[in-house]
Enzyme design. Structure first.
Site, PDB file in Angstrom:
ATOM      1  N   LYS A 145       0.852  -1.208   0.000  1.00 13.27           N
ATOM      2  CA  LYS A 145       0.000   0.000   0.000  1.00 13.27           C
ATOM      3  C   LYS A 145       0.879   1.247   0.000  1.00 13.27           C
ATOM      4  O   LYS A 145       0.639   2.199  -0.765  1.00 13.27           O
ATOM      5  CB  LYS A 145      -0.934  -0.005   1.223  1.00 13.27           C
ATOM      6  CG  LYS A 145      -2.064  -1.015   1.072  1.00 13.27           C
ATOM      7  CD  LYS A 145      -2.825  -1.261   2.369  1.00 13.27           C
ATOM      8  CE  LYS A 145      -3.799  -2.414   2.174  1.00 13.27           C
ATOM      9  NZ  LYS A 145      -4.473  -2.847   3.392  1.00 13.27           N
TER      10      LYS A 145
ATOM     11  N   GLN B 243      -4.512  -1.463   9.564  1.00 12.62           N
ATOM     12  CA  GLN B 243      -4.408  -2.802   8.981  1.00 12.62           C
ATOM     13  C   GLN B 243      -4.992  -3.848   9.933  1.00 12.62           C
ATOM     14  O   GLN B 243      -4.607  -3.913  11.095  1.00 12.62           O
ATOM     15  CB  GLN B 243      -2.931  -3.105   8.670  1.00 12.62           C
ATOM     16  CG  GLN B 243      -2.715  -4.411   7.929  1.00 12.62           C
ATOM     17  CD  GLN B 243      -3.327  -4.435   6.531  1.00 12.62           C
ATOM     18  OE1 GLN B 243      -3.198  -3.468   5.771  1.00 12.62           O
ATOM     19  NE2 GLN B 243      -4.012  -5.509   6.192  1.00 12.62           N
TER      20      GLN B 243
ATOM     21  N   ASP C 183     -11.085   3.123   3.528  1.00  9.49           N
ATOM     22  CA  ASP C 183     -11.462   1.710   3.379  1.00  9.49           C
ATOM     23  C   ASP C 183     -12.976   1.554   3.208  1.00  9.49           C
ATOM     24  O   ASP C 183     -13.454   0.526   2.748  1.00  9.49           O
ATOM     25  CB  ASP C 183     -11.050   0.931   4.647  1.00  9.49           C
ATOM     26  CG  ASP C 183      -9.833   0.051   4.416  1.00  9.49           C
ATOM     27  OD1 ASP C 183      -9.519  -0.216   3.244  1.00  9.49           O
ATOM     28  OD2 ASP C 183      -9.195  -0.349   5.408  1.00  9.49           O
TER      29      ASP C 183
END
Ligand code: NAP
Length: 302
Positions: free
Chosen positions: A54, A98, A121
């Site tokens: 990422k 995460q 997200d």
């Protein structure tokens, strides 16, 4: 017949190029770039490699990127304080924690603490609600479903009036993609059916699908005879079915298989995504798109 391959690897490159161009333009005009922070707790190898990818991708498209690594024993209060710090940091447009988190931390509490306007997200209940309402309410569609929809659009598949069947009803794939495909608008306007483990006659539902989206996590669940000739088949499943030695690196790597019997299905479908190299590469790509969108919302140009 051999189906057209919808390659996530190629679509990713197109989208990342587009994002890089937009970032450069915004930088020139507004003297600012999107900022993404990834918060990693502990040293889970899979999480570490996702976060590295990422951050690398964010760097490639010209974002300001921060990888904030915290020890596995960080307290919930300290993690909440960290999120609060980034919520109030003007240079940060996207905050990503995460998953999975250590057992002593309440995952829900953490995800809900992220400012919904920085929740790239798309998992915060506010963004789930916005997605359900649809249209201009939507800010950050969750990344994997957004990637699926983008692939369908870029493959030129007609969605308006199409019968879409989604296999799986998870909060991260099945439910959101079903919701997105039934909304009014481009790449949607479909008639949607969702099937799951309690569905009767799953095969009969799948056979009706002009677009079949499979996210069950069961290798080869969808048989070739379940596929309508000419249908678009999106295989989200990523299943480790063994190991092999990589010819490139000489290292042991996982053998991955999707939820669809690809070899047989590609002779019936009109278009199909491979595994790997299909939906997989789209998730991080859409994370970048959401982070760019977040800055554009802030600047009032989206
Ligand atoms: P999940 O949370 O385990 O949900 C699986 C869903 O499939 C459930 O709704 C389950 O039904 C349904 N299902 C399972 N077995 C079934 C069967 N035999 N017949 C009908 N329905 C069945 O999984 P997920 O997180 O959505 O992920 C699904 C797959 O996509 C996994 O292989 C995952 O690795 C992959 N994935 C890939 C990406 C990516 O490429 N970027 C991202 C996310 C997920 P019930 O609700 O009735 O149990």
């Amino acid at each position: 017949m051999s189906a057209k391959l919808i390659k996530g690897t190629e679509i990713r490159e197109q989208i990342l190029e587009e994002i890089t161009g937009e970032v450069a333009q915004i930088k020139e005009k507004h003297n600012v770039v999107p900022g993404l922070v990834t918060i990693l707790i502990g040293e889970n190898p899979a999480s570490m490699s996702y976060v590295t990818l990422k951050i690398k991708t964010a760097h490639r498209v010209g974002f300001k990127e921060i990888q904030d690594s915290q020890p596995v024993d960080i307290s919930e209060a300290d993690l909440l304080a960290l999120i609060d710090k980034y919520n109030n940091d003007d240079s940060i447009n996207g905050i990503l924690v995460q998953l999975p988190l250590p057992d002593h931390i309440d995952e829900k509490k953490i995800l809900n603490a992220i400012d919904p306007d920085k929740d790239v997200d798309g998992f915060h209940p506010v963004n789930v609600g916005r997605l359900m309402i649809g249209g201009s309410e939507v800010k950050f569609p969750p990344c994997t479903p957004a990637g699926i929809q983008e692939m369908i659009i870029r493959a030129g598949v007609e969605t308006s009036g199409a019968e879409v069947v989604v296999v799986g009803r998870s909060n991260i794939v099945g439910k959101p993609i079903a919701n997105m495909m039934l909304q009014k608008g481009d790449g949607a306007n479909s008639t949607v059916t969702v099937v799951h483990t309690r569905t009767k006659n799953m095969e009969e539902h799948c056979k009706r699908a002009d677009i079949l989206i499979v996210a069950a996590g069961v290798p080869d669940l969808v048989k070739p005879e379940w596929i309508k000739p000419g249908a678009c088949v999106i295989d989200v499943g990523v299943n480790r079915v063994g190991e092999k030695i990589s010819e490139k690196t000489g290292k042991t790597i996982a053998i991955l298989k999707g939820d669809v019997d690809f070899e047989a299905a590609k002779e019936i479908a009109g278009s199909i995504t491979p595994v790997p190299g299909g939906v997989g590469p789209m998730t991080i790509t859409m994370l970048m798109k959401n982070t760019l969108k977040s800055l554009k919302f802030k600047l009032g140009i989206e």
